[in-house]
Scaffold this motif. Structure first.
Motif, PDB file in Angstrom:
ATOM      1  N   LYS A  32       0.830  -1.207   0.000  1.00  0.00           N
ATOM      2  CA  LYS A  32       0.000   0.000   0.000  1.00  0.00           C
ATOM      3  C   LYS A  32       0.869   1.262   0.000  1.00  0.00           C
ATOM      4  N   TYR A  33       1.917   1.239   0.796  1.00  0.00           N
ATOM      5  CA  TYR A  33       2.810   2.402   0.874  1.00  0.00           C
ATOM      6  C   TYR A  33       3.449   2.670  -0.483  1.00  0.00           C
ATOM      7  N   LEU A  34       3.945   1.625  -1.124  1.00  0.00           N
ATOM      8  CA  LEU A  34       4.602   1.803  -2.423  1.00  0.00           C
ATOM      9  C   LEU A  34       3.616   2.298  -3.482  1.00  0.00           C
ATOM     10  N   MET A  35       2.383   1.795  -3.444  1.00  0.00           N
ATOM     11  CA  MET A  35       1.386   2.256  -4.413  1.00  0.00           C
ATOM     12  C   MET A  35       1.015   3.710  -4.170  1.00  0.00           C
ATOM     13  N   GLU A  36       0.868   4.076  -2.895  1.00  0.00           N
ATOM     14  CA  GLU A  36       0.453   5.443  -2.580  1.00  0.00           C
ATOM     15  C   GLU A  36       1.562   6.450  -2.876  1.00  0.00           C
ATOM     16  N   THR A  37       2.808   6.058  -2.669  1.00  0.00           N
ATOM     17  CA  THR A  37       3.915   6.979  -2.960  1.00  0.00           C
ATOM     18  C   THR A  37       4.258   7.013  -4.439  1.00  0.00           C
ATOM     19  N   ASN A  38       3.737   6.066  -5.206  1.00  0.00           N
ATOM     20  CA  ASN A  38       3.972   6.045  -6.651  1.00  0.00           C
ATOM     21  C   ASN A  38       2.669   6.213  -7.432  1.00  0.00           C
ATOM     22  N   VAL A  39       1.736   6.933  -6.820  1.00  0.00           N
ATOM     23  CA  VAL A  39       0.413   7.068  -7.428  1.00  0.00           C
ATOM     24  C   VAL A  39       0.470   7.799  -8.773  1.00  0.00           C
ATOM     25  N   PHE A  40       1.509   8.607  -9.004  1.00  0.00           N
ATOM     26  CA  PHE A  40       1.616   9.355 -10.254  1.00  0.00           C
ATOM     27  C   PHE A  40       2.389   8.599 -11.334  1.00  0.00           C
TER      28      PHE A  40
ATOM     29  N   PRO B 128      -3.910  -6.210  -5.790  1.00  0.00           N
ATOM     30  CA  PRO B 128      -3.081  -4.995  -5.799  1.00  0.00           C
ATOM     31  C   PRO B 128      -3.449  -4.058  -6.945  1.00  0.00           C
ATOM     32  N   TYR B 129      -3.761  -4.624  -8.102  1.00  0.00           N
ATOM     33  CA  TYR B 129      -4.130  -3.796  -9.250  1.00  0.00           C
ATOM     34  C   TYR B 129      -5.402  -3.004  -8.949  1.00  0.00           C
ATOM     35  N   GLN B 130      -6.404  -3.680  -8.376  1.00  0.00           N
ATOM     36  CA  GLN B 130      -7.656  -2.998  -8.051  1.00  0.00           C
ATOM     37  C   GLN B 130      -7.432  -1.893  -7.019  1.00  0.00           C
ATOM     38  N   TYR B 131      -6.559  -2.145  -6.051  1.00  0.00           N
ATOM     39  CA  TYR B 131      -6.278  -1.128  -5.036  1.00  0.00           C
ATOM     40  C   TYR B 131      -5.553   0.061  -5.661  1.00  0.00           C
ATOM     41  N   TYR B 132      -4.611  -0.238  -6.531  1.00  0.00           N
ATOM     42  CA  TYR B 132      -3.864   0.813  -7.226  1.00  0.00           C
ATOM     43  C   TYR B 132      -4.828   1.704  -8.018  1.00  0.00           C
ATOM     44  N   ILE B 133      -5.756   1.077  -8.728  1.00  0.00           N
ATOM     45  CA  ILE B 133      -6.761   1.841  -9.476  1.00  0.00           C
ATOM     46  C   ILE B 133      -7.589   2.693  -8.522  1.00  0.00           C
ATOM     47  N   HIS B 134      -7.973   2.106  -7.391  1.00  0.00           N
ATOM     48  CA  HIS B 134      -8.795   2.815  -6.402  1.00  0.00           C
ATOM     49  C   HIS B 134      -8.116   4.095  -5.933  1.00  0.00           C
ATOM     50  N   ILE B 135      -6.837   4.027  -5.573  1.00  0.00           N
ATOM     51  CA  ILE B 135      -6.173   5.228  -5.060  1.00  0.00           C
ATOM     52  C   ILE B 135      -5.904   6.233  -6.176  1.00  0.00           C
TER      53      ILE B 135
END
Length: 299
Positions: A201-209, A240-247
């Motif tokens: 989650k941390y890596l996805m949120e810090t790489n959201v762009f 993880p893909y669905q969560y990445y899309i969500h954020i």
């Protein structure tokens, strides 16, 4: 069904009437209460205020409804079939319809309990789908004000019986079921799994762009993509893909509120090379086209 109530919150019980309209929803609250059982008290106290079948709780009974109990002080025992559980403060008990059970406090100690009874097609479906099961009826969740607050809200609805109180009480019952399932899921996951999910989650949120790259995330954490997918979905109910899309969509909502920003700019900012794919995703998740988002939130 008859009903009875006490005047103080330390001892309150009610057996509820319900209409055909209530039953159509598939969820009905049948009883709710709380009681502080003092040491040296025969259980259940105020026995004659309960319907006959419900009085046999200390000896053994079979109900045709569900019940959830929460013990906030004292000690006791909960028995189902041939299995018994030691009840302590923070124990949450699930009674399933059609299954013989008993529970009672230790006579010399007593306990304080909250309870709610319920029935209906919706809850039966949860059993049919294995969401509620005989294997998971005792939860050592600990003492939590949030759970007490849910019970208090149910008791308020039952006590005042304002319009739609049945529906409001059942929303509290769903919240209690969610608490049970959440505790069960967390207890089944090793701490190692939880750390993996938190890292991902941390890596996805810090790489959201950046563009979505689950393989890169799994590599940084040190697990295979398939293992990350398995752990993440078990713990969060999303891949993880669905969560990445969500954020990303959540971030897009904020960006689209800014002045003079285009959908294309937001899509590219969030790592989507195809703005039309981004637009379809956004509308699928929010129900609103990204081009209409600013106008939608200002209505």
């Amino acid at each position: 069904m008859g009903n009875s109530s006490e005047e103080t919150w330390d001892s309150f019980l009610h057996y509820l009437p319900y209409s055909d309209e209530d039953e159509k929803i598939g969820m009905v609250c049948t009883t709710a209460g709380n009681v502080d059982v003092k040491p040296q008290t025969v259980y259940p106290p105020n026995k004659n205020k309960h319907p006959a079948l419900f009085r046999q709780v200390a000896e053994g009974r079979i109900l045709q409804e569900f019940q959830i109990l929460y013990i906030t002080k004292g000690e006791g025992i909960f028995g189902v079939d041939q299995q018994t559980y030691t009840v302590t403060p923070g124990s949450l008990l699930l009674v399933l319809p059609g299954i013989k059970h008993f529970y009672k406090p230790v006579f010399e100690i007593g306990w304080h309990e909250y309870w709610v009874g319920f029935k209906g097609g919706f809850y039966s479906t949860l059993v049919e789908k294995g969401i509620l099961a005989r294997e998971h009826i005792f939860f050592d969740v600990g003492l939590h004000n949030d759970i007490v607050s849910i019970f208090d809200q149910i008791l308020r609805e039952v006590r005042t019986q304002q319009p739609l109180y049945q529906l409001k009480a059942c929303s509290g019952i769903l919240a209690l079921i969610a608490e049970m399932l959440t505790h069960e899921r967390r207890s089944e996951q090793p701490n190692y799994y939880q750390k993996i999910v938190e890292q991902a989650k941390y890596l996805m949120e810090t790489n959201v762009f950046k563009a979505i790259n689950v393989s890169s995330i799994s590599e940084q954490i040190g697990v295979s993509p398939s293992k990350l997918n398995e752990i993440f979905k078990t713990y969060t109910s999303m891949t993880p893909y669905q969560y990445y899309i969500h954020i990303k969509i959540h971030k897009a909502e904020g960006l689209l509120e800014e002045a003079d920003v285009t959908v294309k700019e937001v899509a590219f900012q969030l790592g989507f090379e195809d703005q039309y794919y981004f637009s379809r995703l956004f509308k699928n998740k929010t129900g609103v086209a990204p081009s209409d988002w600013k106008k939608y939130i200002r209505q």
